[in-house]
Design an enzyme around this catalytic site. Sequence first.
Site, PDB file in Angstrom:
ATOM      1  N   ASP A 273     103.525  44.201 -92.619  1.00 41.07           N
ATOM      2  CA  ASP A 273     104.055  43.682 -93.884  1.00 41.07           C
ATOM      3  C   ASP A 273     102.952  43.005 -94.692  1.00 41.07           C
ATOM      4  O   ASP A 273     103.126  42.754 -95.889  1.00 41.07           O
ATOM      5  CB  ASP A 273     105.252  42.737 -93.671  1.00 41.07           C
ATOM      6  CG  ASP A 273     105.029  41.685 -92.608  1.00 41.07           C
ATOM      7  OD1 ASP A 273     104.226  41.914 -91.683  1.00 41.07           O
ATOM      8  OD2 ASP A 273     105.676  40.627 -92.689  1.00 41.07           O
TER       9      ASP A 273
ATOM     10  N   GLU B 159      99.947  42.245 -88.968  1.00 45.84           N
ATOM     11  CA  GLU B 159     101.270  42.882 -88.998  1.00 45.84           C
ATOM     12  C   GLU B 159     101.432  43.617 -90.340  1.00 45.84           C
ATOM     13  O   GLU B 159     100.980  43.160 -91.385  1.00 45.84           O
ATOM     14  CB  GLU B 159     102.393  41.857 -88.773  1.00 45.84           C
ATOM     15  CG  GLU B 159     103.698  42.556 -88.421  1.00 45.84           C
ATOM     16  CD  GLU B 159     104.760  41.629 -87.820  1.00 45.84           C
ATOM     17  OE1 GLU B 159     104.547  40.395 -87.733  1.00 45.84           O
ATOM     18  OE2 GLU B 159     105.829  42.155 -87.439  1.00 45.84           O
TER      19      GLU B 159
ATOM     20  N   HIS C  20     105.361  34.649 -96.849  1.00 46.97           N
ATOM     21  CA  HIS C  20     106.748  34.973 -97.208  1.00 46.97           C
ATOM     22  C   HIS C  20     107.386  33.773 -97.902  1.00 46.97           C
ATOM     23  O   HIS C  20     107.230  32.641 -97.458  1.00 46.97           O
ATOM     24  CB  HIS C  20     107.593  35.272 -95.960  1.00 46.97           C
ATOM     25  CG  HIS C  20     107.143  36.454 -95.167  1.00 46.97           C
ATOM     26  ND1 HIS C  20     107.315  37.758 -95.597  1.00 46.97           N
ATOM     27  CD2 HIS C  20     106.554  36.544 -93.961  1.00 46.97           C
ATOM     28  CE1 HIS C  20     106.838  38.590 -94.684  1.00 46.97           C
ATOM     29  NE2 HIS C  20     106.364  37.877 -93.675  1.00 46.97           N
TER      30      HIS C  20
ATOM     31  N   HIS D 221      96.303  38.286 -91.128  1.00 45.62           N
ATOM     32  CA  HIS D 221      97.261  38.732 -90.101  1.00 45.62           C
ATOM     33  C   HIS D 221      97.435  40.244 -90.216  1.00 45.62           C
ATOM     34  O   HIS D 221      97.567  40.786 -91.315  1.00 45.62           O
ATOM     35  CB  HIS D 221      98.581  38.006 -90.359  1.00 45.62           C
ATOM     36  CG  HIS D 221      99.710  38.354 -89.460  1.00 45.62           C
ATOM     37  ND1 HIS D 221      99.545  38.790 -88.162  1.00 45.62           N
ATOM     38  CD2 HIS D 221     101.065  38.313 -89.665  1.00 45.62           C
ATOM     39  CE1 HIS D 221     100.737  39.001 -87.623  1.00 45.62           C
ATOM     40  NE2 HIS D 221     101.671  38.728 -88.514  1.00 45.62           N
TER      41      HIS D 221
HETATM   42 FE1  FEO Z   1     103.915  38.668 -88.719  1.00 45.11          FE
HETATM   43 FE2  FEO Z   1     105.105  38.617 -91.939  1.00 45.11          FE
HETATM   44  O1  FEO Z   1     104.302  39.338 -90.401  1.00 45.11           O
END
Ligand code: FEO
Length: 397
Positions: free
Chosen positions: A82, A80, A224, A78
């Site tokens: 982070d 993004e 996460h 991914h």
């Molecule tokens: Fe879609 Fe944790 O970034």
Amino acid sequence: MKPKEIKKGIFQVGVTDWNIRDFHGYSTESGTTYNAFLILDEKNVLIDTVKKEFSDQLIDNIKSIIPLEKIDIVISNHTEMDHSGSLPAVMHRVGENKPLYCSKMGEKNLSLHYQKNWQFHPVQPNETLNTGRYTLTFLETRMLHWPDSMFTYLNEEKILFSSDAFGQHYASQYLFDDQVEDKIMDYAKKYYANILLLYSPLVQKLLKQVTDIGLQINMICPDHGIIWRKDPNRIIKAYHQWSLQKPIKKAVLIYDTMWHSTETMAEHIVQGIADTGTEVIPMHLRKCHRSDIMTEVFDAKAIIIGSPTLNNGLYPTISDLITYMKGLKPKNKIGAAFGSYGWSGEAVALINQEFDAMKISRVDDGLKIQFVPDKKVLDQCSEYGQKIGQLIQKEDA
Ligand code: FEO
């Protein structure tokens, strides 16, 4: 936190962000983690990285296991930031000539982020990669929740590296679901309500696809929060249930107030709803965060919004909330509007317009009163609450 071995030769090398309290507008009351995974094999593989400001910590974590130049393949599930923010620092040390596996959209989006001439290997859906004793399969999960999102599945250990999906913004010294209390499901629900809700039809499609191909899952490693190892099916079942967007018999009353008139109306509407035996949650917009409000809205049948009229318009916090809510596309709701005004009184009509735009069916045209509600008006508010409560009870919720 130090890296931890989650299975023999497979490590969580990501970092814990204990102090973050605002994740691009989402309140993260206990922080979060950016998980990254190192698989040791004939070809060593790193899956995902962490936010840029934690690059050094990620690099130290990897270095405590192997030198970075011993990593043969990097996978970006991914784009993004982070999860990709440390890619430049990592690729620099791993070697810019090493392959970077990602989806086709991942190649495009990573290029737009970092303008680097990396050796992209855009994968086909279900493409496999043999690393020695292991085989990795790449599953396309486009729009869950970015166009570049994908999963990586480790066949022999039946581990799903699921990127953002099944995650929670939750920081802890613990790594696994069986080490934390049940409240982890509240974090997972908040995450779903604020990140994935609008993609619920795609979640259903994905879960069906997973069932159809009979994918066995022993462990889910999201990017996460904690790892699901005790009962990965628990979070899969919850996603199935959440993606149906079937509301419960509950009302959320969201409001702001200037001189307590809209607030007094809110209190009486809340009491009216409660009088019907219906669960009701009042949420003052300057006391409750929009992401906590969305978590309650997520499974509620009724959304009731109260706004004073300010300068011929909505109160700013109400506009903020509606903009946020509209983007998340909640389904199967009824809506009601109310508010106090001084002289022009546009707020209730404006809320009604927003309900119509969100395809939320309105109870009626709402309830508005001039300046301060008297006893008669407050009785009307109580009756309005009862009407909403009765409608909720009648609905096939
Ligand atoms: Fe879609 Fe944790 O970034």
